[in-house]
Every structure is written in C-alpha cells, then in structure tokens.
Write a protein that holds these residues in place. Structure first.
Motif, PDB file in Angstrom:
ATOM      1  N   LEU A 126      20.627 -16.428  18.122  1.00  8.58           N
ATOM      2  CA  LEU A 126      20.805 -16.818  16.711  1.00  8.58           C
ATOM      3  C   LEU A 126      22.256 -17.194  16.389  1.00  8.58           C
ATOM      4  N   LEU A 129      22.990 -20.643  17.848  1.00  7.42           N
ATOM      5  CA  LEU A 129      22.405 -21.777  17.113  1.00  7.42           C
ATOM      6  C   LEU A 129      23.162 -22.047  15.819  1.00  7.42           C
ATOM      7  N   LEU A 132      26.368 -23.694  16.681  1.00  8.43           N
ATOM      8  CA  LEU A 132      26.122 -25.073  17.122  1.00  8.43           C
ATOM      9  C   LEU A 132      25.973 -25.993  15.912  1.00  8.43           C
ATOM     10  N   GLY A 133      25.223 -25.515  14.900  1.00  3.52           N
ATOM     11  CA  GLY A 133      25.047 -26.306  13.678  1.00  3.52           C
ATOM     12  C   GLY A 133      26.384 -26.566  13.003  1.00  3.52           C
ATOM     13  N   SER A 150      18.618 -27.246  22.303  1.00  4.13           N
ATOM     14  CA  SER A 150      17.322 -26.912  21.703  1.00  4.13           C
ATOM     15  C   SER A 150      16.229 -26.976  22.756  1.00  4.13           C
ATOM     16  N   ARG A 154      14.186 -23.741  23.748  1.00  6.09           N
ATOM     17  CA  ARG A 154      12.766 -23.808  23.398  1.00  6.09           C
ATOM     18  C   ARG A 154      11.907 -23.556  24.630  1.00  6.09           C
ATOM     19  N   ARG A 181      10.921 -30.030  11.697  1.00  8.96           N
ATOM     20  CA  ARG A 181      11.026 -30.005  13.169  1.00  8.96           C
ATOM     21  C   ARG A 181      11.770 -28.794  13.700  1.00  8.96           C
ATOM     22  N   LEU A 184      12.534 -23.222  16.263  1.00 12.96           N
ATOM     23  CA  LEU A 184      13.011 -22.111  17.099  1.00 12.96           C
ATOM     24  C   LEU A 184      12.913 -20.775  16.362  1.00 12.96           C
ATOM     25  N   GLY A 185      13.194 -20.775  15.055  1.00 12.83           N
ATOM     26  CA  GLY A 185      13.091 -19.535  14.271  1.00 12.83           C
ATOM     27  C   GLY A 185      11.667 -18.998  14.283  1.00 12.83           C
ATOM     28  N   LEU A 186      10.708 -19.902  14.186  1.00 16.28           N
ATOM     29  CA  LEU A 186       9.300 -19.487  14.169  1.00 16.28           C
ATOM     30  C   LEU A 186       8.878 -18.956  15.547  1.00 16.28           C
ATOM     31  N   ALA A 227       6.682 -22.154   7.991  1.00 14.84           N
ATOM     32  CA  ALA A 227       8.150 -22.139   7.945  1.00 14.84           C
ATOM     33  C   ALA A 227       8.713 -23.535   7.736  1.00 14.84           C
ATOM     34  N   HIS A 233      10.091 -29.803   2.306  1.00 13.67           N
ATOM     35  CA  HIS A 233       8.915 -29.799   3.178  1.00 13.67           C
ATOM     36  C   HIS A 233       7.852 -28.836   2.659  1.00 13.67           C
ATOM     37  N   ALA A 253       8.497 -18.972   5.039  1.00 14.72           N
ATOM     38  CA  ALA A 253       9.766 -18.541   5.638  1.00 14.72           C
ATOM     39  C   ALA A 253      10.675 -19.717   5.904  1.00 14.72           C
ATOM     40  N   THR A 255      13.860 -20.458   4.270  1.00 15.36           N
ATOM     41  CA  THR A 255      14.976 -20.521   3.333  1.00 15.36           C
ATOM     42  C   THR A 255      14.613 -19.786   2.040  1.00 15.36           C
ATOM     43  N   LEU A 270       9.271 -14.449   3.350  1.00 13.42           N
ATOM     44  CA  LEU A 270       9.842 -13.598   4.397  1.00 13.42           C
ATOM     45  C   LEU A 270      11.350 -13.714   4.349  1.00 13.42           C
ATOM     46  N   PRO A 274      14.489 -14.066  11.742  1.00 13.13           N
ATOM     47  CA  PRO A 274      13.111 -13.986  12.249  1.00 13.13           C
ATOM     48  C   PRO A 274      12.783 -12.637  12.898  1.00 13.13           C
TER      49      PRO A 274
END
Ligand code: B12
Length: 290
Positions: A126, A129, A132-133, A150, A154, A181, A184-186, A227, A233, A253, A255, A270, A274
């Motif tokens: 976590l 990631l 990285l963002g 990713s 993944r 898209r 990864l959190g899910l 999520a 979305h 879940a 945000t 949630l 995760p």
C-alpha cells in the motif's frame, strides 16, 4: 536481568512474522531457542525477539532465509531499526522502477515467505502504490513504470488468490464499478477476507452493473462489494446500486466521497484501507451470526 518471556502469538504480533514462519525458523535454522512453560508452550526471550527482527530485515532485503539465518547466528546481520520495512520496500521499488520482473518477484517472494500477508500488504504494497501515485503526479515516475508495477503486483496477488472461492465459508462477490480500472485495493481486500475464511468471487475492473446483478442472483452471496476510486463511477449507477442494496448486503468502497451516495442507496460505506476494512467486515459478520 530477569528476561521477559513471550508466547508465540505475542512474538508474531510484535515482529510481524507469522507463527508458522517463526516455527520454521526455529526448526530449520535454529535462529530461535525458546524455553518451554510447564504446559509445554514455547516461551521466547528478548534475545529471540532481537534475532527475529534481524532475520526479518535480512530477508526483507532479499537475502535467502538460510543465508540470513547464518548471518544472524554469526552476529553479522544488520542491527537497524526494529520492524523497519524500508529496506524491503526500497528493494521492491528499485526493481519495479528498473522494469526488472525477476528481481521484483524475488523481493515479493522473500517478503511473503517471511511476513504475514497483512504485514506485506499494509507496510510494503500500500505505501509503495501511494508513493508511486505521488511520484507519477510530480513527473518522477512514468506511466510505463506505473503500468509495469501494477502488472507485476496484480499478477503476484492473483497468484495468491488461486482457489479463493473454495470451501464452505460465507461468499463475497467483489466488483469494480463500470469505468473503474483501479482493482488492486479490491484484490487486497479479497485476499484479507479469504484469510478470515470467506469465499471470494472476483469480477474485476470495469464490471457492467447488469452483469454484477446477474452474478449476484446466481451466487446468492452474503455480501456484495462495489469499489471505485472515482466518485463519478458510482454516481453513474446510483439507481442500480439502490436496487441491489434493497435485496443484498451491499458495501461500497474506494473513497469516502461517496458517503452521501451510500446513504441514499441503502448501502454501507467501507472505511479505511482494504485490509482493515476486510477485518471489520469479517468481524461484523461473526457478530451478526453469533
Ligand atoms: C496503479 C494505478 C493505476 C493503474 C491501476 C491498475 C490496476 N489493475 O488496478 C492504472 C494504470 C490502470 C491506472 C489508471 C488511471 N489512474 Co491510477 N493510479 C494507480 C496508483 C499508482 C495505485 C492505485 C492503487 O491500486 N492503490 C491501492 C489502493 C488500495 O490504495 P489507494 O489508491 O491509496 O486507496 C485508498 C482508498 O481509496 C482505499 N481503497 C482503495 N480501493 C479500495 C477497495 C476496498 C474494497 C476498500 C475497502 C478500500 C479501498 O484504500 C486506500 C487507503 O488506504 C494510484 C496512486 C494511489 N494513490 O494509490 C493512481 C491514481 C489512483 N490514479 C489516478 C488517475 C488519475 C488515473 C487515470 C485517470 C490516469 C489516466 N489519465 O489514464 C486512470 C484511470 C483509470 C480508470 N478508468 O479507472 C489518480 C486518481 C486521482 C483522483 N483522486 O481522481 C491517482 C491517485 C494517481 C495520482 N496521484 O494522481 N492507475
């Protein structure tokens, strides 16, 4: 000095190393020398704990376990900060930044062999990631690096997920909202829920809402999780989420910005990362069942 004595669960909690790995390090490499209580439980000393920490740091850097044990027993292991995952995270980051698949895989293998999944997820994957963002936003990491990282993560996480729908535990159906898209959190959520004995059906990124509704009807899961990191979305499918929540235990879940939408649709939001969210869902279900 009267030495403190720790049981195996407490040592595992303090060091982030699973009880199985601690027993293996004792059996295979002699790194731990526990005393025994009258009832036969292993009792670990402060010296044992220090050796576990030192071994963990070496393994976290990618040193094979047998070699790490030799260093620790010879007193040649690094004596840096306790429970510090920075070395391991660094090695992974460097390997991923270099587009080096083999080195990334061995850094991940070494971490997952030595530490619990929860520890690797929360302290290495976590934060990596997130960083990285941020680096991508500042122009310090390229889109290619983000895609490569990713893809590697993944693949490794989905390998851990093999067979996660087997067994007799409660079932969870997991899907990313249409257009979303970031999955990864899910996946991390599903792996942690699996560790609590659940069966997971994963529909992945960008799941059309009609497909989700049909799968839920066929599978009759205990819970459904949708999520999305982008609130749009979720708002695009608000009416369909309302219909789903009328018949199913629906969690949303990704945000906290979707909290009002969750309230309007009758779904539950949630919170947290995760891993903590999965632990909370499992605990809530145990509470409801007892
Ligand atoms: C990897 C990644 C990608 C990969 C995803 C690959 C995959 N298979 O999942 C790819 C390359 C596809 C991608 C695409 C895009 N991405 Co992107 N991506 C990331 C990155 C680096 C990591 C995302 C991740 O998996 N994080 C792991 C999760 C668990 O951590 P988190 O994101 O911090 O999430 C927190 C909560 O939201 C929550 N959470 C998240 N998911 C879940 C799930 C459950 C069940 C629970 C309980 C909680 C939870 O937990 C975390 C808190 O600890 C992030 C950076 C970052 N900050 O994370 C950007 C980031 C999310 N992406 C971003 C953007 C802008 C995009 C694109 C729009 C870029 C573009 N122009 O194409 C597209 C959008 C694609 C789409 N339609 O969804 C932005 C989002 C900004 C915003 N808030 O809107 C981020 C934050 C990067 C940035 N700093 O700007 N991305």
């Amino acid at each position: 000095m009267a030495s403190r004595q720790l049981r195996i669960g407490e040592l595992a909690r303090r060091t982030g190393i699973s009880a199985d790995a601690l027993r293996a390090w004792e059996r295979r490499y002699g790194v731990l020398r526990p005393a025994r209580s009258e009832a036969g439980y292993r009792l670990y000393s402060e010296e044992d704990e220090a050796r576990v920490q030192a071994m963990a740091r070496e393994v976290g850097r990618g040193v094979p376990a047998a070699e790490a044990a030799r260093l620790v027993l010879a007193g040649g292991a690094d004596s840096g900060e306790r429970g510090d995952f920075a070395g391991a995270a660094d090695e992974l980051r460097r390997a991923l930044d270099d587009f080096d698949d083999a080195r990334s895989q061995s850094a991940l293998d070494a971490l997952l062999a030595a530490f619990s999944f929860e520890t690797v997820a929360r302290k290495v994957i976590l934060p990596y990631l997130r960083a990285l963002g941020e680096r991508w936003e500042r122009g310090e990491a390229s889109v290619a690096q983000e895609h490569f990282a990713s893809f590697v993560l993944r693949g490794r996480l989905l390998a851990l997920a093999r067979g996660w729908d087997r067994g007799a535990g409660p079932r969870a159906v997991l899907a990313c909202a249409p257009g979303e898209r970031h999955e990864l959190g899910l996946i991390l959520f599903g792996l942690e829920l699996r560790a609590h004995g659940w069966r997971i059906t994963f529909l992945g990124a960008d799941t059309p809402i009609e497909t989700l509704a049909a799968a839920v009807e066929a599978l009759t899961p205990e819970i459904v999780v949708v999520a999305a990191l982008a609130p749009d979305h979720m708002s695009d499918i608000e009416p369909a989420l309302g219909e789903l929540a009328a018949d199913e235990k629906l969690y949303l879940a990704g945000t906290d910005a979707i909290e009002p939408l969750a309230g309007r649709t009758g779904a539950e939001l949630l919170r947290g990362d995760p891993i903590e969210a999965a632990a909370a869902v499992a605990a809530a279900a145990r509470g409801a069942g007892s």
